[in-house]
Design an enzyme around this catalytic site. Structure first.
Site, PDB file in Angstrom:
ATOM      1  N   HIS A 164      43.368  41.657  44.213  1.00  0.00           N
ATOM      2  CA  HIS A 164      42.271  41.852  45.580  1.00  0.00           C
ATOM      3  C   HIS A 164      41.595  43.234  45.804  1.00  0.00           C
ATOM      4  CE1 HIS A 164      41.645  41.199  49.728  1.00  0.00           C
ATOM      5  NE2 HIS A 164      42.298  42.433  50.195  1.00  0.00           N
ATOM      6  N   GLU A 203      46.463  38.957  55.640  1.00  0.00           N
ATOM      7  CA  GLU A 203      47.639  39.572  55.878  1.00  0.00           C
ATOM      8  C   GLU A 203      47.952  39.332  57.409  1.00  0.00           C
ATOM      9  OE1 GLU A 203      49.044  43.255  53.655  1.00  0.00           O
ATOM     10  OE2 GLU A 203      49.226  44.139  55.838  1.00  0.00           O
ATOM     11  N   ARG A 242      51.673  45.916  50.479  1.00  0.00           N
ATOM     12  CA  ARG A 242      51.289  44.861  49.721  1.00  0.00           C
ATOM     13  C   ARG A 242      51.878  44.823  48.095  1.00  0.00           C
ATOM     14  NH1 ARG A 242      44.798  44.458  51.240  1.00  0.00           N
ATOM     15  NH2 ARG A 242      45.512  43.425  53.311  1.00  0.00           N
ATOM     16  N   LEU A 293      41.674  34.314  49.740  1.00  0.00           N
ATOM     17  CA  LEU A 293      42.707  35.043  50.340  1.00  0.00           C
ATOM     18  C   LEU A 293      43.048  34.376  51.815  1.00  0.00           C
ATOM     19  CD1 LEU A 293      43.610  38.134  50.468  1.00  0.00           C
ATOM     20  CD2 LEU A 293      42.052  38.111  52.351  1.00  0.00           C
ATOM     21  N   ARG A 305      46.697  50.656  48.637  1.00  0.00           N
ATOM     22  CA  ARG A 305      46.125  50.560  49.757  1.00  0.00           C
ATOM     23  C   ARG A 305      46.783  49.881  51.100  1.00  0.00           C
ATOM     24  NH1 ARG A 305      42.592  47.146  52.507  1.00  0.00           N
ATOM     25  NH2 ARG A 305      42.313  45.715  50.863  1.00  0.00           N
ATOM     26  N   GLN A 357      45.227  46.638  43.099  1.00  0.00           N
ATOM     27  CA  GLN A 357      46.037  45.884  44.104  1.00  0.00           C
ATOM     28  C   GLN A 357      45.921  44.407  43.959  1.00  0.00           C
ATOM     29  OE1 GLN A 357      45.101  45.869  48.569  1.00  0.00           O
ATOM     30  NE2 GLN A 357      46.875  46.978  48.404  1.00  0.00           N
ATOM     31  N   GLY A 395      26.423  46.372  51.737  1.00  0.00           N
ATOM     32  CA  GLY A 395      27.842  46.362  52.173  1.00  0.00           C
ATOM     33  C   GLY A 395      28.195  47.225  53.532  1.00  0.00           C
ATOM     34  N   PHE A 431      50.206  45.273  60.855  1.00  0.00           N
ATOM     35  CA  PHE A 431      49.861  45.114  59.650  1.00  0.00           C
ATOM     36  C   PHE A 431      50.652  45.580  58.666  1.00  0.00           C
ATOM     37  CE2 PHE A 431      45.512  43.650  57.344  1.00  0.00           C
ATOM     38  CZ  PHE A 431      45.466  42.785  58.218  1.00  0.00           C
ATOM     39  N   HIS A 446      47.115  41.117  46.062  1.00  0.00           N
ATOM     40  CA  HIS A 446      47.320  40.792  47.540  1.00  0.00           C
ATOM     41  C   HIS A 446      48.433  39.602  47.458  1.00  0.00           C
ATOM     42  CE1 HIS A 446      47.053  39.261  51.503  1.00  0.00           C
ATOM     43  NE2 HIS A 446      46.190  40.033  51.847  1.00  0.00           N
TER      44      HIS A 446
HETATM   45  C1  LIG Z   1      38.488  38.413  50.995  1.00  0.00           C
HETATM   46  C2  LIG Z   1      38.660  39.517  51.121  1.00  0.00           C
HETATM   47  C3  LIG Z   1      39.274  39.962  52.455  1.00  0.00           C
HETATM   48  C4  LIG Z   1      39.327  41.251  52.895  1.00  0.00           C
HETATM   49  N1  LIG Z   1      39.885  41.551  54.065  1.00  0.00           N
HETATM   50  C5  LIG Z   1      39.966  42.987  54.447  1.00  0.00           C
HETATM   51  C6  LIG Z   1      40.644  43.325  55.747  1.00  0.00           C
HETATM   52  O1  LIG Z   1      40.884  42.350  56.523  1.00  0.00           O
HETATM   53  N2  LIG Z   1      40.810  44.690  56.223  1.00  0.00           N
HETATM   54  C7  LIG Z   1      40.226  45.638  55.205  1.00  0.00           C
HETATM   55  O2  LIG Z   1      40.352  46.750  55.515  1.00  0.00           O
HETATM   56  N3  LIG Z   1      39.839  45.177  54.037  1.00  0.00           N
HETATM   57  C8  LIG Z   1      39.709  44.186  53.479  1.00  0.00           C
HETATM   58  N4  LIG Z   1      39.130  43.637  52.419  1.00  0.00           N
HETATM   59  C9  LIG Z   1      38.499  44.904  51.516  1.00  0.00           C
HETATM   60  C10 LIG Z   1      37.091  45.176  52.023  1.00  0.00           C
HETATM   61  O3  LIG Z   1      36.506  44.258  52.728  1.00  0.00           O
HETATM   62  C11 LIG Z   1      36.268  45.718  51.127  1.00  0.00           C
HETATM   63  O4  LIG Z   1      36.830  46.831  50.168  1.00  0.00           O
HETATM   64  C12 LIG Z   1      35.066  46.291  51.457  1.00  0.00           C
HETATM   65  O5  LIG Z   1      34.400  45.566  52.502  1.00  0.00           O
HETATM   66  C13 LIG Z   1      33.937  46.739  50.447  1.00  0.00           C
HETATM   67  O6  LIG Z   1      32.820  47.299  50.935  1.00  0.00           O
HETATM   68  P1  LIG Z   1      31.636  48.039  50.171  1.00  0.00           P
HETATM   69  O7  LIG Z   1      30.624  48.157  51.258  1.00  0.00           O
HETATM   70  O8  LIG Z   1      32.101  49.138  49.665  1.00  0.00           O
HETATM   71  O9  LIG Z   1      31.097  46.883  49.287  1.00  0.00           O
HETATM   72  P2  LIG Z   1      30.632  45.248  49.490  1.00  0.00           P
HETATM   73  O10 LIG Z   1      31.079  44.664  50.700  1.00  0.00           O
HETATM   74  O11 LIG Z   1      31.523  44.500  48.132  1.00  0.00           O
HETATM   75  O12 LIG Z   1      29.244  45.222  49.091  1.00  0.00           O
HETATM   76  C14 LIG Z   1      28.514  45.541  47.847  1.00  0.00           C
HETATM   77  C15 LIG Z   1      27.145  45.649  48.101  1.00  0.00           C
HETATM   78  O13 LIG Z   1      26.416  46.133  46.588  1.00  0.00           O
HETATM   79  C16 LIG Z   1      25.595  45.476  46.375  1.00  0.00           C
HETATM   80  N5  LIG Z   1      25.574  45.657  44.714  1.00  0.00           N
HETATM   81  C17 LIG Z   1      26.656  45.508  43.874  1.00  0.00           C
HETATM   82  N6  LIG Z   1      26.272  45.766  42.734  1.00  0.00           N
HETATM   83  C18 LIG Z   1      25.086  45.833  42.700  1.00  0.00           C
HETATM   84  C19 LIG Z   1      23.824  46.228  41.936  1.00  0.00           C
HETATM   85  N7  LIG Z   1      24.186  46.510  40.615  1.00  0.00           N
HETATM   86  N8  LIG Z   1      22.648  46.387  42.435  1.00  0.00           N
HETATM   87  C20 LIG Z   1      22.424  46.320  43.648  1.00  0.00           C
HETATM   88  N9  LIG Z   1      23.224  45.937  44.394  1.00  0.00           N
HETATM   89  C21 LIG Z   1      24.416  45.823  44.133  1.00  0.00           C
HETATM   90  C22 LIG Z   1      25.855  43.966  46.731  1.00  0.00           C
HETATM   91  O14 LIG Z   1      24.808  43.261  47.019  1.00  0.00           O
HETATM   92  C23 LIG Z   1      26.492  44.277  48.188  1.00  0.00           C
HETATM   93  O15 LIG Z   1      25.566  44.384  49.103  1.00  0.00           O
HETATM   94  C24 LIG Z   1      39.006  42.256  52.037  1.00  0.00           C
HETATM   95  C25 LIG Z   1      38.391  42.085  50.785  1.00  0.00           C
HETATM   96  C26 LIG Z   1      38.287  40.670  50.260  1.00  0.00           C
HETATM   97  C27 LIG Z   1      37.692  40.396  49.031  1.00  0.00           C
END
Ligand SMILES: Cc1cc2nc3c(=O)[nH]c(=O)nc-3n(C[C@H](O)[C@H](O)[C@H](O)COP(=O)(O)OP(=O)(O)OC[C@H]3O[C@@H](n4cnc5c(N)ncnc54)[C@H](O)[C@@H]3O)c2cc1C
Length: 569
Positions: free
Chosen positions: A343, A246, A277, A243, A378, A231, A12, A118, A233
């Site tokens: 959320h 916001e 939120r 979702l 958050r 949290q 991610g 926001f 939403h």
């Molecule tokens: C629908 C939605 C809308 C959102 N909108 C916003 C927004 O507009 N603004 C904002 O600030 N935040 C928003 N958020 C929150 C934000 O998007 C997330 O908190 C953030 O993107 C998480 O990023 P990350 O890199 O931590 O993990 P993620 O993007 O969740 O990535 C996790 C990664 O870990 C990998 N992974 C997981 N477990 C394992 C494992 N056991 N082995 C190998 N790989 C694994 C997955 O394959 C993935 O690649 C939103 C969240 C959602 C759900």
């Protein structure tokens, strides 16, 4: 056995950004991910990412200090102020860096990056790309990772950390494509596995947001911080919890109850629909609980009709599509039925501002980590920001950590033994004639979380929830594998990870029961005020192999320039 200097678990935004930083410093880094990075939950983010650019006509006076203040107040003062200040300061450079890397931000007519209001923010400081911000950010970083030729192992489910003499030296993965377990040794591991939303039945999160990185670290002895803060939403679709950003309220959308009232004027007269939120979600739920839902049902309306077709099509095309396809409602013509939905995970793996955990060699960044910049609640737009800011900082600190190591040879024997342990566990699961169905248990667990640890909590309900979770944890012992094939056995992953999810659920439950106050997203009807004398502190949860449920401890909050105030909006 495969070796890289640094292994990043998760593709991610946070994992990609950490890997990019380490690779740019010349380190051999690899990303391991359960799904292709482009399919990470980050790509689902809609509304935007905060930075005090001051581009909006109403935001010219915005500064990173004001951003840090809003973040601290939004988090009900459980935020570590040094971390919030660092994030707000780094934010501005991060946005321009993403812009220069080609991220498709929406623009004002003068060409500057557009910003929208926001929740809980004193100024319009949320930068966005339509309502597909996460998608654009994610693809930008994936491009950079390819450009730098970062090695990516995709469809690798990381199942366990390799720990030798208290130092993290790699991970064991289930290789979904080839079937079988593989050990990857490394001198440092960055966990970037995202949130644990799927421990709730009413979540907006991806199916893979199961918190696996959190419970892997927890089982290895690393504490989880502030897990009781979950949290909700305000606006998930009524029937699916998908979702509705916001940003829809940022663009001027109204929340309306069954009597046709914009009820937020009762709860947050100044900020109205753009209150934080926790407050907005509780207000909606209060309206529903007191019988003012639409048609007496369990939802209220998100009304965008007055924005007009042009603005909806221009700024919110994605959520219009989702509302049409998943709720059968076109927001141009009709209001959208919405409910508060799980959320975001404020708690997570305990780290410092550079992503380092208490275990040498182990880092964490993104939603799985708790730095803590979100405290008890958050603000919208701060999570995408956190992933990139702290992903980058973790990547940089890993490089510094590697320079301090005199012996860079992970212990091969431990790595091999850890992989063998996993093989053995799967063999035992396969041989078992399980009497319990893991999917039935999972449904019971996620429903327990929704019903017992939701927006409003009290002692009796939470104690009853813990009884249910403990009984589920006991019944996990009788789960077997329904299918023992080794290639792409998703059933195996869901089975193996379930007990870890229950352990996370118990951290939420025990933390929430212990915290006899209301702060941010944690609201107790039996202790309905904030108690700074006794509870201005972080909760730490430690795993106990022989006892179900965590050992709880505490850690002081880092205070700073922002004095504690009552939260009013
Ligand atoms: C629908 C939605 C809308 C959102 N909108 C916003 C927004 O507009 N603004 C904002 O600030 N935040 C928003 N958020 C929150 C934000 O998007 C997330 O908190 C953030 O993107 C998480 O990023 P990350 O890199 O931590 O993990 P993620 O993007 O969740 O990535 C996790 C990664 O870990 C990998 N992974 C997981 N477990 C394992 C494992 N056991 N082995 C190998 N790989 C694994 C997955 O394959 C993935 O690649 C939103 C969240 C959602 C759900």
């Amino acid at each position: 056995m495969i070796h890289h200097d640094v292994i990043v678990v998760g593709g991610g935004l946070s994992g990609l950004r950490a890997a990019i930083e380490a690779k740019r410093a010349g380190v051999d880094v690899a990303i391991l991910s359960q799904v292709h990075p482009c399919r990470s939950h980050s790509g689902a983010a809609q509304g935007g990412i905060n930075a005090a650019l001051g581009n909006h006509p109403d935001g010219a006076d915005d500064t990173w200090e004001k951003h840090a203040f809003d973040t601290t107040k939004g988090g009900d003062y459980l935020v570590d102020q040094d971390a919030a200040i660092q994030m707000a300061k780094d934010a501005i450079g991060i946005i321009y860096e993403m812009d220069h890397w080609g991220c498709l931000f929406s623009r004002f007519n003068d060409g500057r990056i557009a910003q929208r209001p926001f929740g809980g923010a004193g100024f319009p400081r949320c930068c966005y790309g339509l309502d597909k911000t996460g998608h654009y950010l994610l693809h930008t970083l994936v491009e950079q990772a390819y450009r730098l030729q970062i090695k990516m192992y995709v469809e690798q489910y990381v199942a366990k950390l390799i720990v030798h003499d208290g130092v993290c030296q790699g991970v064991v993965t289930y290789d979904m494509i080839h079937g079988g377990f593989e050990s990857f040794t490394a001198n440092a591991v960055v966990i970037a596995t995202g949130g644990a939303g799927r421990t709730y039945s009413n979540s907006t999160n991806s199916i893979i947001s199961t918190g696996s990185g959190m419970f892997m670290a927890y089982h290895a002895g690393v504490p989880l911080k502030d897990m009781e803060f979950v949290q909700f939403h305000p606006t998930g679709l009524f029937t699916t919890n998908i979702l509705m950003t916001e940003g829809a309220r940022g663009e001027g959308g109204y929340l309306v109850n069954g009597l046709g009232e914009r009820f937020m004027e009762k709860y947050a007269p100044k900020f109205m629909e753009l209150a934080p939120r926790d407050i907005t979600a509780r207000s909606i739920q209060t309206e529903i609980n007191e019988g003012r839902g639409v048609n007496g049902q369990g939802y209220v309306h998100l009304d965008l009709r007055h924005l007009g077709a042009e603005k909806i099509l221009e700024r919110l095309p994605g959520i219009r599509d989702l509302a049409i396809h998943f709720e059968g409602v076109d927001p141009i013509e009709e209001p959208i039925p919405v409910v508060p939905s799980q959320h975001y995970w404020m708690g997570g793996i305990d780290t410092n501002v550079d992503g380092a955990t208490p275990m040498p060699g182990l880092y964490a960044a993104g939603e799985c980590a708790c730095v803590s910049v979100h405290g008890a609640n958050r603000l919208g737009g701060n999570s995408l920001l956190e992933t990139i800011v702290f992903g980058r900082r973790a990547g940089a600190d890993v490089v510094r950590y590697l320079e301090t190591l005199t012996d860079k040879r992970p212990n091969a024997r431990t790595a091999f033994a850890t992989a063998q342990l996993m093989e053995q566990m799967i063999d035992e699961l396969g041989a078992k004639n399980g009497t319990e169905n893991v999917y039935v248990l999972r449904a019971e667990m996620t429903e327990t979380m929704k019903e017992h640890y939701g927006l409003f909590r009290d002692e009796a309900t939470m104690k009853a929830g813990i009884e249910k979770l403990l009984s589920i944890k006991e019944r996990v012992k009788n789960v077997g594998l329904r299918w023992t094939g080794r290639v792409f056995n998703v059933d195996m992953i869901r089975t193996v990870e379930f007990e870890g999810m229950v352990d996370l659920a118990l951290c939420v439950a025990e933390g929430a029961l212990a915290r006899t106050e209301s702060r941010g997203a944690h609201f107790r009807t039996d202790h309905n005020t904030r108690d700074d004398v006794n509870w201005l502190k972080h909760t730490l949860a430690y795993y106990r192999p022989d006892t179900p449920g965590p050992r709880l401890d505490a850690k002081p909050v880092t205070l700073g320039p922002f004095e504690l105030q009552e939260r009013k909006y």
